[in-house]
Design an enzyme around this catalytic site. Structure first.
Site, PDB file in Angstrom:
ATOM      1  N   HIS A 129      -7.185  29.705  52.281  1.00 30.73           N
ATOM      2  CA  HIS A 129      -8.158  30.575  52.316  1.00 30.73           C
ATOM      3  C   HIS A 129      -9.521  29.994  52.147  1.00 30.73           C
ATOM      4  O   HIS A 129     -10.330  30.385  53.101  1.00 30.73           O
ATOM      5  CB  HIS A 129      -8.047  31.731  51.178  1.00 30.73           C
ATOM      6  CG  HIS A 129      -6.761  32.642  51.309  1.00 30.73           C
ATOM      7  ND1 HIS A 129      -6.626  33.281  52.159  1.00 30.73           N
ATOM      8  CD2 HIS A 129      -5.791  32.483  50.687  1.00 30.73           C
ATOM      9  CE1 HIS A 129      -5.409  34.168  52.099  1.00 30.73           C
ATOM     10  NE2 HIS A 129      -4.764  33.307  51.324  1.00 30.73           N
ATOM     11  N   SER A 162       1.589  33.029  51.526  1.00 28.55           N
ATOM     12  CA  SER A 162       2.537  33.322  50.611  1.00 28.55           C
ATOM     13  C   SER A 162       2.362  34.759  50.106  1.00 28.55           C
ATOM     14  O   SER A 162       3.301  35.494  49.794  1.00 28.55           O
ATOM     15  CB  SER A 162       2.553  32.302  49.536  1.00 28.55           C
ATOM     16  OG  SER A 162       2.814  31.016  50.152  1.00 28.55           O
ATOM     17  N   CYS A 163       1.036  35.219  50.068  1.00 29.54           N
ATOM     18  CA  CYS A 163       0.960  36.659  49.410  1.00 29.54           C
ATOM     19  C   CYS A 163       1.551  37.459  50.448  1.00 29.54           C
ATOM     20  O   CYS A 163       1.561  38.919  50.284  1.00 29.54           O
ATOM     21  CB  CYS A 163      -0.361  36.899  49.151  1.00 29.54           C
ATOM     22  SG  CYS A 163      -1.596  36.577  50.721  1.00 29.54           S
ATOM     23  N   ARG A 188     -12.501  32.550  48.980  1.00 26.14           N
ATOM     24  CA  ARG A 188     -13.418  32.804  49.958  1.00 26.14           C
ATOM     25  C   ARG A 188     -14.724  33.057  49.630  1.00 26.14           C
ATOM     26  O   ARG A 188     -15.704  32.549  50.527  1.00 26.14           O
ATOM     27  CB  ARG A 188     -12.677  34.113  50.819  1.00 26.14           C
ATOM     28  CG  ARG A 188     -11.525  33.679  51.643  1.00 26.14           C
ATOM     29  CD  ARG A 188     -10.769  34.653  52.564  1.00 26.14           C
ATOM     30  NE  ARG A 188      -9.748  34.402  53.246  1.00 26.14           N
ATOM     31  CZ  ARG A 188      -9.784  33.775  54.471  1.00 26.14           C
ATOM     32  NH1 ARG A 188     -11.099  33.113  55.012  1.00 26.14           N
ATOM     33  NH2 ARG A 188      -8.626  33.104  55.051  1.00 26.14           N
TER      34      ARG A 188
END
Length: 471
Positions: A24, A55-56, A318
């Protein structure tokens, strides 16, 4: 669009930006650089062979809720066709040579090493999943719940009729997701954790009690306070997890026992704390000139805790990337990074929860004194029966006991009220008090909520006020 050298007040010179890590923080850094500057040359190095696997999103993939595994990603290399963007997977940055302003990079496909120069270096190296340091950790079918390769291996086992028993190590977010996916695939699941309750580092006991009961109803066997000693097997194949609470038959073991910063390669070069987190200042600068660090490998400044704490969330990375790139070419940034709240949400079978800021566990770990209040009610007025979508709702609020400033909160229900977590996040970031939340002007419509909204009522309850009628 700005010219970065114009901001410095000198003749335009193309600036070379190197980014380490394609998750991210790395992705957002590219977006911000392209949006803000027209004279940068961007190179991103990623150690893995699959760019930006999320992975989330693994649980959605395991439950067949995505188009395909190739789509569970933030971006592809071809997402950036610009000539000034170079995205290289299977390239491992092994060393920073700050005196020369270069990094040493190894091409993992051919073993060749090169030196690449930079004007600015952004570290977004992330974290690695922990594998328990016990005998048997290298047996076949002992997996980690992170990354593209592990996702495809776990998916194959969930679809394998020979696999009957799956043991999940760790009852945090990732472990809960693994357990739920395995149950839905028809497997018998044992969920083990060393602490005293599932999701115990994220939610207080009033909420985890509800979730624990629900996990049992769905067929997940939860075992807490477990000390694991060994993964045992015959030949190379795992067959059981040994612990102080007995042996658990295991055709597959999924480890979700936390993460550690991917920073071993930085020791002796970039300042790290005792646990390996990268030290950066309020402008996200490291101890090396023109070298910055963002994302999961750093400690993030928490608005609620008023200090830096570990918060491994995509939203944090982010926001840090957005701030960093905006001020990247200022000699001294005009403002420091404002900090984060740290918010997340999760579904646990039929329940949904969201949490924001601190809770009892994280506040104690950060040394922050808090007061708390637990509120239970129904989503809509009591004249709406439960079978007409009027479920129980639960709210836990955390606040400063002296000035009542909101420091954290969580909501839980079988109805999806997770958007209330965003309300809490905004209230915490703006340093509102419980009194502000008690009187906040929210809408009312009995098809949706109550005359005083759920968070109004929870705040009024926290203040000890006479509760509004439930009629």
């Amino acid at each position: 669009m700005l010219n970065c050298s114009q901001k410095l007040g000198v003749i335009s010179v193309k600036k070379k930006i190197i980014i380490v890590g394609a998750s991210h923080g790395g992705h957002q850094s590219i977006l911000e650089l392209l949006s803000r500057y027209d004279d940068v040359d961007i190179t991103l190095f990623e150690t893995g062979d699959f760019i930006s696997f999320m992975s989330c999103g693994m649980e959605l993939y395991l439950e067949n809720s995505v188009t395909n595994v190739e789509a569970v990603r933030n971006f592809r290399p071809e997402s950036f066709p610009q000539k000034n963007v170079h995205i290289l997977n299977n390239h491992q940055v092994t060393k920073i040579n700050s005196d020369q302003k270069t990094v040493s990079v190894t091409d993992l496909e051919n073993g060749k090493s090169t030196e690449e120069s930079y004007d600015k270096l952004i570290l977004s190296s992330g974290v690695n999943p922990k594998s328990l340091p016990i005998p048997g950790k290298d047996l076949e079918n002992v997996y980690l719940m992170r990354g593209y390769d592990w996702a495809t291996k776990i998916k194959a086992k969930l679809e394998d009729p020979i696999v009957k028993n799956i043991t999940v190590i760790g009852a945090g977010y990732i472990g809960i997701e693994a357990a739920e996916a395995a149950v839905k695939a028809g497997k018998h699941v044992n969920l083990l954790d060393v602490i005293d309750r599932p999701l115990g580092t994220y939610l207080d006991s009033e909420l985890t009690d509800v979730i624990s009961e629900h996990l049992a109803e769905k067929g997940v066997e939860v075992h807490t306070g477990v000390k694991i000693s060994e993964y045992s097997g015959q030949g190379n194949q795992v067959q059981a997890v040994k612990s102080d609470q007995g042996n658990f038959p295991s055709d597959v073991v999924i480890q979700a026992a936390g993460v550690q910063p991917n920073t071993a390669w930085l020791k002796g070069t970039v300042d790290l704390d005792a646990r390996g987190w990268i030290k950066n200042d309020k402008y996200l600068r490291t101890n090396l000139p023109d070298v910055y660090a963002i994302g999961d490998a750093t400690l993030a400044y928490s608005v609620a805790a008023n200090k830096k704490i570990p918060v491994a969330l995509a939203t944090v990375a982010r926001r840090e990337a957005r701030y960093l790139v905006k001020h990247l070419f200022e000699k001294t940034p005009s403002v420091p990074f404002a900090g984060i709240v740290g918010s997340s949400a999760l579904s646990v079978f039929d329940y949904h929860f969201a949490q924001s800021g601190l809770n009892s566990f994280t506040a104690e770990r950060a040394g922050v004194k808090i007061a708390s209040s637990f509120y239970e009610d129904t989503l809509r007025p009591s004249y709406v029966p439960e079978n007409k979508v009027n479920p129980k709702v639960y709210v836990k609020l955390f606040f400063d006991p002296e000035n009542h400033r909101l420091l954290g909160g969580a909501v839980l229900s079988t109805y999806d009220i997770t958007a209330q977590g965003n309300v809490l996040a905004l209230a915490i970031s703006q340093q509102l008090k419980v009194e502000d939340l008690a009187e906040a002007d929210f809408f009312f419509q009995p098809g949706f909520d109550r005359q005083w909204s759920l968070l109004n009522l929870a705040a009024q309850h926290a203040l000890g006020e006479v509760e509004f009628t439930k009629k």
